[in-house]
Design a protein around this motif. Structure first.
Motif, PDB file in Angstrom:
ATOM      1  N   ASP A  77       0.827  -1.211   0.000  1.00  0.00           N
ATOM      2  CA  ASP A  77       0.000   0.000   0.000  1.00  0.00           C
ATOM      3  C   ASP A  77       0.859   1.259   0.000  1.00  0.00           C
ATOM      4  O   ASP A  77       0.524   2.257  -0.655  1.00  0.00           O
ATOM      5  CB  ASP A  77      -0.928   0.011   1.215  1.00  0.00           C
ATOM      6  CG  ASP A  77      -2.114  -0.936   1.062  1.00  0.00           C
ATOM      7  OD1 ASP A  77      -2.395  -1.360  -0.075  1.00  0.00           O
ATOM      8  OD2 ASP A  77      -2.749  -1.258   2.085  1.00  0.00           O
TER       9      ASP A  77
ATOM     10  N   TRP B 162       2.300   1.606  -3.540  1.00  0.00           N
ATOM     11  CA  TRP B 162       1.218   1.971  -4.465  1.00  0.00           C
ATOM     12  C   TRP B 162       0.906   3.463  -4.357  1.00  0.00           C
ATOM     13  O   TRP B 162       0.718   4.152  -5.364  1.00  0.00           O
ATOM     14  CB  TRP B 162       0.006   1.126  -4.127  1.00  0.00           C
ATOM     15  CG  TRP B 162      -1.181   1.185  -5.042  1.00  0.00           C
ATOM     16  CD1 TRP B 162      -2.440   1.580  -4.704  1.00  0.00           C
ATOM     17  CD2 TRP B 162      -1.260   0.779  -6.415  1.00  0.00           C
ATOM     18  NE1 TRP B 162      -3.298   1.458  -5.777  1.00  0.00           N
ATOM     19  CE2 TRP B 162      -2.597   0.965  -6.850  1.00  0.00           C
ATOM     20  CE3 TRP B 162      -0.321   0.282  -7.329  1.00  0.00           C
ATOM     21  CZ2 TRP B 162      -3.019   0.677  -8.145  1.00  0.00           C
ATOM     22  CZ3 TRP B 162      -0.746  -0.015  -8.623  1.00  0.00           C
ATOM     23  CH2 TRP B 162      -2.076   0.190  -9.012  1.00  0.00           C
TER      24      TRP B 162
ATOM     25  N   ARG C  79      -0.950   6.025  -6.962  1.00  0.00           N
ATOM     26  CA  ARG C  79      -2.146   5.211  -7.105  1.00  0.00           C
ATOM     27  C   ARG C  79      -2.864   5.065  -5.762  1.00  0.00           C
ATOM     28  O   ARG C  79      -2.267   5.148  -4.711  1.00  0.00           O
ATOM     29  CB  ARG C  79      -1.789   3.807  -7.600  1.00  0.00           C
ATOM     30  CG  ARG C  79      -1.694   3.646  -9.108  1.00  0.00           C
ATOM     31  CD  ARG C  79      -0.395   4.140  -9.661  1.00  0.00           C
ATOM     32  NE  ARG C  79      -0.177   3.643 -11.024  1.00  0.00           N
ATOM     33  CZ  ARG C  79       0.779   4.097 -11.811  1.00  0.00           C
ATOM     34  NH1 ARG C  79       1.605   5.051 -11.408  1.00  0.00           N
ATOM     35  NH2 ARG C  79       0.923   3.593 -13.028  1.00  0.00           N
ATOM     36  N   GLY C  80      -4.152   4.805  -5.843  1.00  0.00           N
ATOM     37  CA  GLY C  80      -4.912   4.397  -4.672  1.00  0.00           C
ATOM     38  C   GLY C  80      -5.361   5.485  -3.731  1.00  0.00           C
ATOM     39  O   GLY C  80      -6.183   5.239  -2.848  1.00  0.00           O
TER      40      GLY C  80
ATOM     41  N   SER D  91      -5.413   4.712   0.161  1.00  0.00           N
ATOM     42  CA  SER D  91      -6.291   3.721   0.783  1.00  0.00           C
ATOM     43  C   SER D  91      -5.468   2.703   1.561  1.00  0.00           C
ATOM     44  O   SER D  91      -4.462   2.188   1.077  1.00  0.00           O
ATOM     45  CB  SER D  91      -7.105   3.006  -0.299  1.00  0.00           C
ATOM     46  OG  SER D  91      -7.915   1.995   0.261  1.00  0.00           O
TER      47      SER D  91
END
Length: 241
Positions: free
Chosen positions: A213, A216, A221-222, A225
């Motif tokens: 995470d 990422w 990205r993301g 989250s």
């Protein structure tokens, strides 16, 4: 028959072959409708991501061929040619064609890497006449990053949570180096592997999450989250490529 990754000295070739096999396996179940769906990249469908990875394989093969011949090595003629080739691939190939193109371009690169006998310290640029992006020794890491990140960009069953631990660690370290001391200040703390990374001065918040995470998020990205900031807010990360 695939390349002999056990005897090749080319950096990270075995990891590339394994990552590529996962990626190509995911493509075989996609039809035209699935490939026309959005990817994680704004403005790009899944087909664009697949086309980009295929043309990236061609670009890396080009670098190895030029370096082996002692020529000035570059991935693309120009940025415009790179973008045009991606769009042309998407426009001209249906699902079956995109999968076949992905398989062929990946196999050609892997064979070129396995048989490469030239020096690893040859620099290469992104476009002809552009600044150096690295040396041939960096090609393996760059190709592995392309495959792992863009496989996750397809928004299928494979995500950053499935990245090998060494890859997530390496990507965090790469972004740490790219952002440098002038980048946003924070401390990254992994909750699933033994890892602590100081970004900038390290005086900012502590951001906790899994290594996948964290990586990422660091590549844009993301939206963060799965991450928790000690201040309740995540720092702003500059755009990655």
């Amino acid at each position: 028959m695939g390349p002999d990754v056990t005897s090749s000295p080319f950096p990270l070739l075995a990891e590339i072959v394994h990552a590529t096999a996962r990626y190509l396996g995911a493509l075989t179940v996609l039809d035209d409708r699935a490939l026309a769906a959005p990817s994680a990249l704004p403005g790009w469908t899944r087909a664009h991501v697949v086309a980009h990875l295929s043309r990236n394989a061609d670009a890396m093969t080009r670098v190895l061929a030029q370096a082996a011949e002692g020529e000035a090595a570059s991935m693309y003629e120009t940025a415009e040619v790179r973008d045009r080739d991606i769009d042309t691939t998407v426009a001209e190939l249906d699902a079956g064609g995109l999968v076949a193109d992905a398989q062929e371009s990946a196999a050609t690169f892997e064979q070129a890497a396995a048989s490469y006998g030239g020096p690893l310290d040859v620099p290469f640029s992104r476009v002809v006449g552009g600044p150096a992006q690295g040396t041939v020794a960096d090609v393996g890491g760059m190709r592995r990053t392309e495959v792992e990140v863009h496989h996750a960009d397809l928004l299928l069953d494979y995500a950053a949570a499935g990245w090998p631990e060494d890859f997530s660690r390496g990507l965090i370290g790469r972004r740490q180096a790219e952002l440098g001391l002038d980048g946003p200040s924070m401390v990254l703390s992994s909750t699933d592997v033994d890892g602590l990374w100081k970004l900038g001065s390290g005086a900012g918040p502590e951001v906790k999450g899994t290594a996948g995470d964290l990586a990422w998020w660091l590549v844009g990205r993301g939206g963060g989250s799965g991450l928790v900031s000690s201040t309740g807010e995540l720092p702003t990360i500059p755009r990655w490529r």
